[in-house]
Design a protein around this motif. Structure first.
Motif, PDB file in Angstrom:
ATOM      1  N   LEU A   1      -4.000   1.521  -3.763  1.00 18.54           N
ATOM      2  CA  LEU A   1      -4.043   0.062  -3.864  1.00 18.54           C
ATOM      3  C   LEU A   1      -5.395  -0.395  -3.323  1.00 18.54           C
ATOM      4  CD1 LEU A   1      -2.779  -2.601  -4.607  1.00 18.54           C
ATOM      5  CD2 LEU A   1      -1.593  -2.633  -2.413  1.00 18.54           C
ATOM      6  N   GLU A   2      -6.323  -0.636  -4.218  1.00 11.80           N
ATOM      7  CA  GLU A   2      -7.654  -1.110  -3.820  1.00 11.80           C
ATOM      8  C   GLU A   2      -7.592  -2.634  -3.825  1.00 11.80           C
ATOM      9  OE1 GLU A   2     -10.351  -1.135  -2.533  1.00 11.80           O
ATOM     10  OE2 GLU A   2     -11.981  -1.921  -3.742  1.00 11.80           O
TER      11      GLU A   2
ATOM     12  N   ASP B   1      -7.565   5.580  -4.511  1.00 12.45           N
ATOM     13  CA  ASP B   1      -7.318   4.363  -3.741  1.00 12.45           C
ATOM     14  C   ASP B   1      -6.106   3.738  -4.427  1.00 12.45           C
ATOM     15  OD1 ASP B   1      -7.312   2.252  -2.078  1.00 12.45           O
ATOM     16  OD2 ASP B   1      -9.461   1.802  -2.230  1.00 12.45           O
TER      17      ASP B   1
ATOM     18  N   ASP C   1       0.842  -1.198   0.000  1.00 13.28           N
ATOM     19  CA  ASP C   1       0.000   0.000   0.000  1.00 13.28           C
ATOM     20  C   ASP C   1       0.883   1.257   0.000  1.00 13.28           C
ATOM     21  OD1 ASP C   1      -2.490   1.175  -0.043  1.00 13.28           O
ATOM     22  OD2 ASP C   1      -2.705   1.236   2.127  1.00 13.28           O
TER      23      ASP C   1
ATOM     24  N   GLU D   1      -6.191   8.602   1.800  1.00  9.36           N
ATOM     25  CA  GLU D   1      -5.737   7.556   2.707  1.00  9.36           C
ATOM     26  C   GLU D   1      -6.215   7.759   4.133  1.00  9.36           C
ATOM     27  OE1 GLU D   1      -3.567   4.639   1.723  1.00  9.36           O
ATOM     28  OE2 GLU D   1      -4.949   5.321   0.196  1.00  9.36           O
TER      29      GLU D   1
HETATM   30 MG    MG Z   1      -6.333   1.341  -0.400  1.00  6.52          MG
END
Ligand code: MG
Ligand code: VTB
Ligand code: MG
Length: 334
Positions: free
Chosen positions: A101-102, A99, A45, A69
């Motif tokens: 890293l979703e 986002d 992340d 975040e």
């Molecule tokens: Mg995320």
């Protein structure tokens, strides 16, 4: 059927930004992908956040992170309210939802469906949603307005959707996050004869699946996920068409106070797409791990390959961009 919508000229984004945002999600995806399967959610992340922020700061914009975040004190980077961009001398003022890293768990376990994603809209037009849960229901384009109703029992929504689609209820597939809180919802859906497709994470992509039922097999998304992910998904549906209804779950005093401080007056308000994304918007997502929407990053001998989908609401254009990156140094700037 055209899904394009008219937007007042003052709410139009500069067209050139469409391709600029591809670089942002590409970089985040490559940085996270290096940590695919390492069991290190936080590390992956952070890598995505760092890369996304670096790229955003090169863009000729005056950007404000409105979905990010978290609060400044808990998120050192891409916190809500952070200013990004290199538009010192008056680039366009934009709202940004990210986002980076979703699906951190999907990435850490190298499971399908993690993406790096962001949306951009004219300043002041994206919903400033607190990081709470959000109840969501979404379908793709081509249906009348009265087919889904977030306040109706799930059975009613499925029966109406089946009728509108012209299929029996077992011809309907409902995408739901696999969570204990959804046990009752899942039982009710199954009792109608409809099928439930479960995902462990990743409801931004999940909602997008509804827009293309012929290829994804998914007709409707139902359940409770993150509010930030809800706004990102709404931006995508604003571009490709479809319907979505959402309600923030503000079940404590502190959540209600927090929402109020972000300008949310009615805690029970039902948000339609146009309430979450009021003007022209852009949406991009790059695959981190392989998924049904996008391929993940590939590290080859001489190239790094990425796949990105980028959408623009005012025209309804959807581009899939497969990129071969040959200059590896640009991904090593940490
Ligand atoms: Mg995320
Ligand atoms: C969803 C899903 C995300 O969070 O929004 C979910 O899309 C909701 O939170 O990928 P819980 O995990 O607490 O149910 C994610 O799983 C992670 O951001
Ligand atoms: Mg997420």
């Amino acid at each position: 059927m055209s899904t394009t919508i008219s937007v007042p000229p003052q709410l139009l984004l500069e067209r050139i930004l469409t391709l600029e945002i591809v670089r942002v999600t590409e970089r985040a995806a490559v940085s996270a992908a290096r940590l695919r399967g390492h069991g290190n959610e936080k590390g992956a992340d952070q890598a995505a956040v760092d890369a996304m922020r670096r790229e955003l700061n090169k863009m000729p914009i005056e950007g404000t992170i409105v979905i990010g975040e978290g609060e400044r004190d808990e998120a050192p980077m891409l916190f809500i309210g952070e200013k990004v961009g290199a538009g010192i001398n008056g680039g366009p003022k934009v709202d940004i939802a990210v986002d980076p890293l979703e699906g951190t768990t999907l990435c850490a376990k190298n499971m399908p469906g993690s993406i790096a994603t962001m949306a951009m809209a004219e300043g002041g037009t994206l919903l400033h949603a607190p990081d709470v849960y959000m109840q969501k229901i979404a379908i793709g384009p081509g249906y009348d307005k009265n087919v889904i109703d977030i306040d109706a029992p799930p059975e009613d929504n499925i029966h109406r959707l089946a009728q509108a689609k012209g299929v029996p209820t077992h011809g309907i597939t409902v995408l739901v996050l696999d969570r204990p809180r959804h046990a009752e919802l899942i039982a009710k859906i199954r009792a109608t004869g409809a099928g439930v497709q479960l995902i462990t994470d990743g409801d931004v992509a999940g909602v997008i699946h509804c827009a293309d039922p012929e290829n994804t097999g998914v007709d409707i998304y139902m359940g409770t996920g993150g509010a930030p992910e809800g706004v990102l998904a709404a931006a995508a549906l604003r571009c490709i068409g479809g319907q979505m209804q959402c309600r923030l779950l503000l079940d404590t005093h502190s959540k209600r106070n927090r929402a109020e401080s972000m300008g949310i007056e009615d805690p029970n308000f039902v948000y339609q797409i146009e309430d979450m994304v009021k003007g022209d918007c852009l949406f991009a997502a790059t695959g981190v791990t392989d998924g049904s929407l996008l391929s993940g990053v590939k590290f080859r001998k001489d190239v790094i390959q990425t796949e990105t989908v980028v959408m623009r609401s005012v025209t309804g254009t959807v581009r899939y961009i497969k990129a071969d990156h040959r200059q590896f140094e640009k991904f090593h700037l940490d």
